[in-house]
Design a protein around this motif. Sequence first.
Motif, PDB file in Angstrom:
ATOM      1  N   PRO A  97       0.816  -1.229   0.000  1.00 36.53           N
ATOM      2  CA  PRO A  97       0.000   0.000   0.000  1.00 36.53           C
ATOM      3  C   PRO A  97       0.849   1.279   0.000  1.00 36.53           C
ATOM      4  O   PRO A  97       0.470   2.287  -0.615  1.00 36.53           O
ATOM      5  CB  PRO A  97      -0.821  -0.103   1.295  1.00 36.53           C
ATOM      6  N   LYS A  98       1.990   1.252   0.661  1.00 35.83           N
ATOM      7  CA  LYS A  98       2.874   2.421   0.666  1.00 35.83           C
ATOM      8  C   LYS A  98       3.426   2.678  -0.729  1.00 35.83           C
ATOM      9  O   LYS A  98       3.524   3.829  -1.162  1.00 35.83           O
ATOM     10  CB  LYS A  98       4.021   2.223   1.664  1.00 35.83           C
ATOM     11  N   ILE A  99       3.783   1.618  -1.418  1.00 35.49           N
ATOM     12  CA  ILE A  99       4.274   1.757  -2.788  1.00 35.49           C
ATOM     13  C   ILE A  99       3.149   2.244  -3.688  1.00 35.49           C
ATOM     14  O   ILE A  99       3.352   3.123  -4.532  1.00 35.49           O
ATOM     15  CB  ILE A  99       4.858   0.419  -3.292  1.00 35.49           C
ATOM     16  N   SER A 100       1.964   1.707  -3.502  1.00 34.40           N
ATOM     17  CA  SER A 100       0.824   2.100  -4.338  1.00 34.40           C
ATOM     18  C   SER A 100       0.474   3.573  -4.189  1.00 34.40           C
ATOM     19  O   SER A 100       0.026   4.201  -5.148  1.00 34.40           O
ATOM     20  CB  SER A 100      -0.397   1.243  -4.005  1.00 34.40           C
ATOM     21  N   SER A 101       0.694   4.135  -3.011  1.00 36.26           N
ATOM     22  CA  SER A 101       0.374   5.558  -2.830  1.00 36.26           C
ATOM     23  C   SER A 101       1.250   6.428  -3.727  1.00 36.26           C
ATOM     24  O   SER A 101       0.807   7.452  -4.239  1.00 36.26           O
ATOM     25  CB  SER A 101       0.496   5.976  -1.372  1.00 36.26           C
ATOM     26  N   SER A 102       2.492   6.007  -3.963  1.00 42.45           N
ATOM     27  CA  SER A 102       3.346   6.790  -4.865  1.00 42.45           C
ATOM     28  C   SER A 102       2.943   6.581  -6.320  1.00 42.45           C
ATOM     29  O   SER A 102       3.186   7.442  -7.162  1.00 42.45           O
ATOM     30  CB  SER A 102       4.824   6.432  -4.662  1.00 42.45           C
ATOM     31  N   THR A 103       2.303   5.462  -6.608  1.00 45.23           N
ATOM     32  CA  THR A 103       1.847   5.205  -7.973  1.00 45.23           C
ATOM     33  C   THR A 103       0.852   6.267  -8.405  1.00 45.23           C
ATOM     34  O   THR A 103       0.921   6.758  -9.535  1.00 45.23           O
ATOM     35  CB  THR A 103       1.214   3.796  -8.074  1.00 45.23           C
ATOM     36  N   ASP A 104      -0.059   6.631  -7.532  1.00 46.58           N
ATOM     37  CA  ASP A 104      -1.046   7.661  -7.860  1.00 46.58           C
ATOM     38  C   ASP A 104      -0.354   8.975  -8.202  1.00 46.58           C
ATOM     39  O   ASP A 104      -0.719   9.650  -9.170  1.00 46.58           O
ATOM     40  CB  ASP A 104      -2.027   7.869  -6.698  1.00 46.58           C
TER      41      ASP A 104
END
Length: 155
Positions: A97-104
């Motif tokens: 989820p932490k990585i996914s937040s940077s994806t946005d």
Amino acid sequence: MLKKLENAEQKWGGANKLIDQWLSSRRNLLVNYFQVAGLPPYDSDEKSLPPFENVKTFCNLLVDYVSEGHFEVYDQVVTACEKQGESGQTLARELLPKISSSTDFVLDFSDKYTSASSDNILLELDDDLSRLGSSIENRFAYEDELLEVLHEYYS
């Protein structure tokens, strides 16, 4: 960021084809980031905006890098984490989820610059690149934790 990449390459390079490919993609992305941002060793005496096409090329590399992680690497990492037991599973659940937040953030940045109809948008580039740099640096740190799991699994 480049120094941290060099450390990652020394630590995990050669252990697995997937890890090598991922680190190579990261290097390519960082070199292009430094070029577009005009950072050393790509800075010049003349302070000017990069060509709009260079920014669009960088955006494509950025999206490719993020996609490679989400659609190729993370699945294998999660599998490796599951095989390492509860601690590995917990790590994957915490980091993804932490990585996914940077994806946005990455996708918003890319959309902004690839869909722009005028190169006047480049006037906002310095501030956006600064925020993007922080975001991808955090992403790389989380990814490095996943790389450690992959390395342990394949070693």
